[in-house]
Design an enzyme around this catalytic site. Structure first.
Site, short mmCIF file in Angstrom:
data_model
loop_
_atom_site.label_atom_id
_atom_site.label_comp_id
_atom_site.label_asym_id
_atom_site.label_seq_id
_atom_site.Cartn_x
_atom_site.Cartn_y
_atom_site.Cartn_z
N CYS A 183 1.21 -1.38 -0.14
CA CYS A 183 0.41 0.28 0.20
C CYS A 183 1.16 1.68 -0.06
O CYS A 183 1.64 1.32 -0.87
CB CYS A 183 -0.82 -0.12 1.00
SG CYS A 183 -2.61 1.30 1.16
N HIS A 237 -3.59 -4.45 -0.01
CA HIS A 237 -2.99 -5.38 1.44
C HIS A 237 -3.46 -7.22 1.31
O HIS A 237 -4.04 -8.14 1.65
CB HIS A 237 -4.04 -4.64 2.37
CG HIS A 237 -3.85 -3.06 3.01
ND1 HIS A 237 -2.87 -3.23 3.55
CD2 HIS A 237 -3.94 -2.16 2.29
CE1 HIS A 237 -2.60 -2.05 3.78
NE2 HIS A 237 -3.43 -1.38 3.20
N GLU A 245 -1.21 -9.19 3.20
CA GLU A 245 -1.67 -9.81 4.34
C GLU A 245 -2.43 -10.59 4.59
O GLU A 245 -2.76 -11.42 5.62
CB GLU A 245 -0.62 -8.85 5.15
CG GLU A 245 -1.56 -7.72 5.97
CD GLU A 245 -1.52 -6.62 4.91
OE1 GLU A 245 -1.81 -5.36 5.10
OE2 GLU A 245 -0.96 -6.35 3.73
#
Length: 545
Positions: free
Chosen positions: A381, A511, A513
């Site tokens: 990001c 993102h 993750e």
């Protein structure tokens, strides 16, 4: 009709209600049931989207664009299901909806009260997730602790909810602290007794008590809690601190928690399949030497601000059989002349997302060091935006290139706003309306590190940002050597970038993750950690493990 499990907590917060709920959800899913989990937060914020990570930890984003509590990340990682905006709501959201209805005249001039209006609105939300998810079992975790004044309407709503359901359709699991008193050389049950007494005074009798402690909870202690709390001794479970949160489901399974819960709900106890989870735990317990990853951010005083990133790195480490040591480094402390001192011992650098100019120059310094010293790098990001700014300044000749997001803080108009709002966003007054939230598609370019990692040309990642790579400068950046390895399907938005002549340098506007799982490491994290291991073990350096 779905069965419901309510998870409450007592004595203190941060006991591990979320891990308990997640672990139970994993076990019930492994028994063959469709499970979903939701988090109910009693604070008055409408959602955590505007809350400081220093207070609340990370904001977890779902596929459908909901900004939710970080416990949603635990839920997704444990039950391996993508949750939705129905999986998290707050007191603020409940009150906001009621006030909007009252302003419209929906209550026909009647008095709007906590009971029945607030509790009915809560009950509607508890019911709604069951119908929308089509789950067999819904687990609801109530934030805060029993006795908190703001949580009382939620416990009352849960009490009413159970009364309206058939016997065995709703059960309560109470997670409580059993502290060890060193001077007495024993654990004490009185805090649990008082917590359950408070819960019962609100009309709720727990069906199970999960005892959290850093010392052994003996059978005698469990027997005492059962006697004073009016719970069968078999339903008082011990949950002592584990080496890893991922071991908790197995610890609870050894005590037949899942079997007892299913029987209490009147459901069949089928065969359980924990093969993948057991395999993950076995690998986790046999990790070889370490690999050191620097996470350069600005919320480093609270690791929960980067919880999903830390977990995703751990998943990748287990995948490769190596222990990932995460070093949280404050970007505000990084300067060009001192960056080598902090990063020279690292095997990889990760710059995570965030908002605002603070620590941005430190992130730029870290990225420059990683680029020039061939250190594996992953940007997420704002990490992608910082990587573009660093490349523009130091490779493409755009001095002081930065993000238009920081113009007000910088105090002057930028000559090279390589990160900016898209033209169609500039006339929108409501900044929330310019945010990209949730899952968006990304088309990957052939023969790139990105497509080598994902193995497919079209992928989806969750987003949470407002600014984009400025297309005015795209061709100039490409001419200087920047590789645009991922774009939106219409090619208007830059989604991923990487570099030539570098072992592994990749950044994503999304993102990734949020989509990593213990038994299925995310492709970008998997390949980033692979590159970091290769950097550590390269012959010129020698293994330091």
């Amino acid at each position: 009709m779905a069965k419901h499990i309510f998870v409450t907590g007592g004595v203190v917060s941060s006991l591990g209600k979320g891990i308990t709920a997640s672990s139970l959800g994993h076990l019930l899913k492994a028994r063959g049931y469709k499970v979903t989990i939701q988090k109910v937060d009693p604070y008055l914020n409408v959602d955590p989207g505007t809350m400081s990570p220093f207070q609340h930890g990370e904001v977890f984003v779902t596929d459908d664009g909901h900004e939710g509590d970080l416990d949603l990340g635990h839920y997704e990682r444990f039950i391996d299901e993508n949750l939705s905006r129905e999986s998290n709501f707050t007191a603020g959201a409940i009150y906001q909806s009621l006030i909007m209805r009252e302003r419209r005249g929906d209550f026909l001039g009647g008095t709007v009260q906590v009971i029945p209006h607030v509790t009915n609105a809560i009950r509607d939300r508890l019911e709604r997730i069951a119908s929308q998810s089509n789950a067999d079992i819904v687990i609801t975790e109530f934030g805060g602790t029993i006795g908190d004044i703001e949580g009382q309407p939620f416990i009352e709503a849960a009490r009413q909810f159970k009364m309206a359901k058939a016997v065995n359709d709703v059960i309560f699991v109470h997670v409580t602290l059993v502290p060890y008193i060193a001077t007495a050389h024993e654990v004490k049950t009185k805090p649990t007794q008082h917590s359950v007494k408070e819960l019962r005074s609100m009309g709720v009798q727990p069906d199970f008590i999960v005892c959290r402690s850093d010392h052994q909870v003996t059978d005698n202690v469990r027997s005492k809690i059962a006697l004073f709390c009016d719970v069968p001794e078999a339903n008082v479970l011990s949950c002592i601190d584990a080496a890893s949160i991922y071991e908790v489901p197995l610890d609870l399974h050894e005590q037949d928690f899942d079997t007892k819960v299913l029987r209490k709900l009147g459901l069949e106890v089928g065969q359980i399949d924990l093969r993948d989870w057991n395999s993950f735990i076995t690998k986790m317990r046999k990790l070889a030497g370490p690999v050191d990853i620097a996470v350069v951010g600005k919320y480093v005083s609270l690791p929960d601000a980067y919880l999903s990133i830390i977990e995703a790195l751990a998943h990748a480490g287990v995948h490769h059989g190596r222990k990932v040591n995460v070093h949280l480094i404050d970007g505000e402390t990084l300067k060009e002349d001192g960056v080598a001192e902090k990063l020279s011992a690292m095997d990889g650098v990760l710059v995570p997302g965030g908002f605002g100019a603070r620590a941005f120059e430190g992130k730029i310094a870290a990225i420059r060091y990683a680029r020039e010293n061939k250190l594996p790098f992953l940007g997420i990001c704002l990490g992608l935006q910082a990587a573009v700014c660093e490349f523009a300044r130091n490779v493409a000749g755009m001095k002081d290139a930065s993000s238009a997001e920081f113009e007000l803080e910088l105090g002057h108009e930028l000559e090279f706003p390589v990160i900016d709002l898209m033209p169609e966003q500039e006339d929108i007054d409501d900044l929330g309306g310019t945010m990209r939230l949730g899952a968006y598609p990304c088309k990957l370019r052939e023969k790139t590190l990105a497509i080598a990692a994902y193995g497919e040309p079209l992928i989806y990642e969750r987003h949470r940002h407002r600014y984009e790579v400025n297309n005015v400068f795209r061709e100039r950046l490409i001419a200087a050597g920047l590789i645009i390895s991922g774009v939106s399907p219409d090619e208007r938005l830059v989604e991923m970038i990487e570099l030539k002549d570098h072992p592994w340098f990749v950044a994503s506007q999304g993102h990734p993750e949020f989509k990593s799982r213990p038994t299925r490491s995310h492709p970008l994290f998997r390949e980033f950690v692979r590159a970091a291991i290769a950097h550590r073990d390269r012959p010129a350096k020698g293994a330091r493990g």
